[in-house]
Scaffold this active site. Structure first.
Site, PDB file in Angstrom:
ATOM      1  N   GLY A 268       0.811  -1.212   0.000  1.00 42.05           N
ATOM      2  CA  GLY A 268       0.000   0.000   0.000  1.00 42.05           C
ATOM      3  C   GLY A 268       0.843   1.260   0.000  1.00 42.05           C
ATOM      4  N   ASP A 269       1.998   1.203   0.668  1.00 38.23           N
ATOM      5  CA  ASP A 269       2.914   2.352   0.671  1.00 38.23           C
ATOM      6  C   ASP A 269       3.509   2.560  -0.716  1.00 38.23           C
ATOM      7  OD1 ASP A 269       2.396   2.356   3.403  1.00 38.23           O
ATOM      8  OD2 ASP A 269       4.139   1.104   3.829  1.00 38.23           O
TER       9      ASP A 269
END
Length: 273
Positions: A268-269
């Site tokens: 997600g980062d």
């Protein structure tokens, strides 16, 4: 005692350029233990130990640097763990500036057993009102030279729920676009400052929907809600099922052509980056 550390980077004022600021209010020293098998209520012999600077803001900055972007980390850090994080970023060539805290930066501990992963997340060091004000001052100076600000991750104790809202407002006043990747009250407050893009994952988005986000339609509904609540665009990531995005009234569905093997931590980062 407070000390500001400057790991280099762009000038503190001037017209916005290509700089991207990644805010790391609650970085962590990620420690991973590997054991043959994790069994509760017993002692274990650890076969491997790995420690690495972590937290969403640091992960975002690393990916941005790998993509060739000009990025700097602005954050809060303290103690020996904070010094280790600073040293690792410097070695990796990631510019950073941390407001130093009296308390120790948190650690996250992951125990890897046979087909299992158990994660223990510390809450983080206490941040005084003065230290938070010092960070806001550093941020306000640096953001004038930024094109985009990424605000991601949790808040350590002492940092107000309105922190991301306030930083979005400062960034907008400085002419920078903003990406917010957080959850709960911090996300709700941030939306009132009209960020450019908001990107929770399906688990985090469930709070806004009032029920689990299980389907693409659920994710699209949340993305539309993010826009109605103030964001210019809403993105909801769905792990291996890709992500949905809503912008300008249109909905988009994106996914990789094939699944990628490996540890999904930090995916997600990478998407935020």
């Amino acid at each position: 005692m407070k000390r500001d550390l400057d790991g280099g980077g762009p000038p503190e004022s001037g017209a916005p350029g290509d700089l991207i600021i990644s805010v790391a209010l609650n970085p962590a020293l990620d420690v991973t233990y590997t054991v043959p098998d994790l069994v509760p209520d017993t002692s274990h012999r650890v076969t491997d130990v790995v420690s690495r600077a972590g937290g969403k803001g640091l992960n975002v900055a690393r990916v941005l640097r790998q993509l060739g972007a000009e990025a700097i980390v602005l954050g809060l850090a303290g103690g020996a763990a904070g010094e280790q994080i600073e040293a690792e970023l410097a070695t990796a060539g990631v510019p950073a500036r941390f407001v130093r805290l009296d308390a120790e930066t948190r650690r996250t501990v992951t125990v890897l057993g046979r087909d299992t992963a158990t994660v223990l997340n510390e809450p983080g060091p206490y941040v005084t009102a003065g230290q938070w004000e010092s960070f806001r001052d550093v941020f306000a100076q640096r953001v004038r030279a930024a094109r985009v600000v990424v605000l991601s991750g949790s808040r350590p104790p002492g940092v107000p729920e309105t922190a991301y809202r306030d930083l979005v407002a400062i960034a907008r006043a400085g002419g920078a676009e903003t990406i917010v990747d957080t959850e709960g009250a911090a996300l709700r407050h941030a939306l009132t400052a009209a960020p450019t893009l908001v990107k929770p994952n399906a688990h985090e988005a469930a709070d806004l929907l009032g029920r689990p986000v299980r389907t693409r339609d659920d994710a699209v509904e949340v993305a539309h809600r993010l826009v109605r609540l103030g964001a210019d665009a809403g993105v909801v990531s769905r792990g291996a099922d890709g992500f949905v995005a809503v912008s300008g009234g249109a909905a988009y569905d994106a996914r990789a052509p094939e699944r990628v093997a490996g540890n999904p931590t930090g995916a997600g980062d990478a998407l935020a980056a």
